[in-house]
Design a protein around this motif. Structure first.
Motif, PDB file in Angstrom:
ATOM      1  N   GLN A 111       0.853  -1.199   0.057  1.00 18.47           N
ATOM      2  CA  GLN A 111       0.040  -0.006  -0.127  1.00 18.47           C
ATOM      3  C   GLN A 111       0.993   1.043   0.080  1.00 18.47           C
ATOM      4  O   GLN A 111       1.781   1.323   0.684  1.00 18.47           O
ATOM      5  N   TYR A 112       0.609   2.173  -0.778  1.00 18.46           N
ATOM      6  CA  TYR A 112       1.316   3.397  -0.911  1.00 18.46           C
ATOM      7  C   TYR A 112       0.504   4.650  -0.870  1.00 18.46           C
ATOM      8  O   TYR A 112      -0.717   4.619  -0.870  1.00 18.46           O
ATOM      9  N   ALA A 113       1.119   5.676  -0.379  1.00 14.61           N
ATOM     10  CA  ALA A 113       0.059   6.951  -0.362  1.00 14.61           C
ATOM     11  C   ALA A 113       1.154   8.062  -0.840  1.00 14.61           C
ATOM     12  O   ALA A 113       2.304   8.269  -0.457  1.00 14.61           O
ATOM     13  N   CYS A 114       0.650   8.978  -1.423  1.00 16.10           N
ATOM     14  CA  CYS A 114       1.308  10.245  -1.999  1.00 16.10           C
ATOM     15  C   CYS A 114       1.350  11.298  -0.872  1.00 16.10           C
ATOM     16  O   CYS A 114       0.353  11.590  -0.207  1.00 16.10           O
ATOM     17  N   GLU A 148      -3.343  10.893  -2.562  1.00 12.47           N
ATOM     18  CA  GLU A 148      -3.965   9.517  -3.162  1.00 12.47           C
ATOM     19  C   GLU A 148      -3.253   8.228  -2.581  1.00 12.47           C
ATOM     20  O   GLU A 148      -2.192   8.075  -2.137  1.00 12.47           O
ATOM     21  N   GLN A 149      -4.065   7.279  -2.596  1.00 16.15           N
ATOM     22  CA  GLN A 149      -3.686   5.966  -1.792  1.00 16.15           C
ATOM     23  C   GLN A 149      -3.703   5.132  -3.094  1.00 16.15           C
ATOM     24  O   GLN A 149      -4.893   4.967  -3.857  1.00 16.15           O
ATOM     25  N   GLU A 193      -2.631   0.589  -4.025  1.00 17.18           N
ATOM     26  CA  GLU A 193      -2.019  -0.849  -3.874  1.00 17.18           C
ATOM     27  C   GLU A 193      -1.536  -1.257  -4.994  1.00 17.18           C
ATOM     28  O   GLU A 193      -2.064  -1.263  -6.190  1.00 17.18           O
ATOM     29  N   CYS A 206       4.490   9.117  -7.485  1.00 21.53           N
ATOM     30  CA  CYS A 206       2.803   9.024  -7.680  1.00 21.53           C
ATOM     31  C   CYS A 206       2.494   9.116  -9.136  1.00 21.53           C
ATOM     32  O   CYS A 206       2.759   9.983  -9.624  1.00 21.53           O
ATOM     33  N   LEU A 250       5.909   9.338  -3.194  1.00 21.07           N
ATOM     34  CA  LEU A 250       5.116   8.114  -2.726  1.00 21.07           C
ATOM     35  C   LEU A 250       5.819   7.639  -1.403  1.00 21.07           C
ATOM     36  O   LEU A 250       6.965   7.724  -1.311  1.00 21.07           O
ATOM     37  N   LYS A 303       5.519   4.162   1.732  1.00 18.55           N
ATOM     38  CA  LYS A 303       4.817   3.050   1.598  1.00 18.55           C
ATOM     39  C   LYS A 303       4.051   3.084   3.011  1.00 18.55           C
ATOM     40  O   LYS A 303       4.501   3.858   4.077  1.00 18.55           O
ATOM     41  N   VAL A 304       2.875   2.745   3.075  1.00 16.60           N
ATOM     42  CA  VAL A 304       1.948   2.594   4.391  1.00 16.60           C
ATOM     43  C   VAL A 304       1.977   1.253   5.017  1.00 16.60           C
ATOM     44  O   VAL A 304       1.586   0.164   4.451  1.00 16.60           O
TER      45      VAL A 304
END
Length: 101
Positions: free
Chosen positions: A5-8, A13-14, A16, A29, A36, A38-39
């Motif tokens: 899972q990534y988040a900008c 923006e999220q 997978e 992103c 980006l 990692k979450v």
């Protein structure tokens, strides 16, 4: 293959992404070309199959001969005894045999 899972950091923006362990982490992103990250989240663990509980590998033949539940069930229930309170006192031990002369 695991799903990451990534988040900008810029637009929020999220997304997978399914990646191999050997793949490099994404850094750009796809929406805004921002950074980006990692979450990381808690992993849910599910134990499937047998062998996870201490009673799974025991058979009934290895149980002790006199279990506490068996001895408790042979005693009369409280309040159902015909004697008044004698069910709670221990039984008297047999008298020793007299020695021969």
């Amino acid at each position: 293959m695991p799903t990451y899972q990534y988040a900008c950091n810029d637009c929020g923006e999220q997304l997978e992404v399914v990646q191999k362990f050997t793949d490099d982490a994404l850094t750009v992103c796809p929406g805004c070309q921002g950074n980006l990250r990692k979450v990381f989240s808690a992993v849910g663990i599910v134990f499937k199959g047998s062998g996870f509980y201490k009673t799974d590998n025991r058979s009934s033949s290895t149980a002790p001969a006199a279990s506490p539940s068996a001895s408790a069930s042979s005693k009369p229930a409280e309040g159902k005894s015909s004697d008044s309170g004698s069910s709670t006192t221990p039984a008297a031990a047999p008298a020793p045999a007299a020695a021969p002369n």
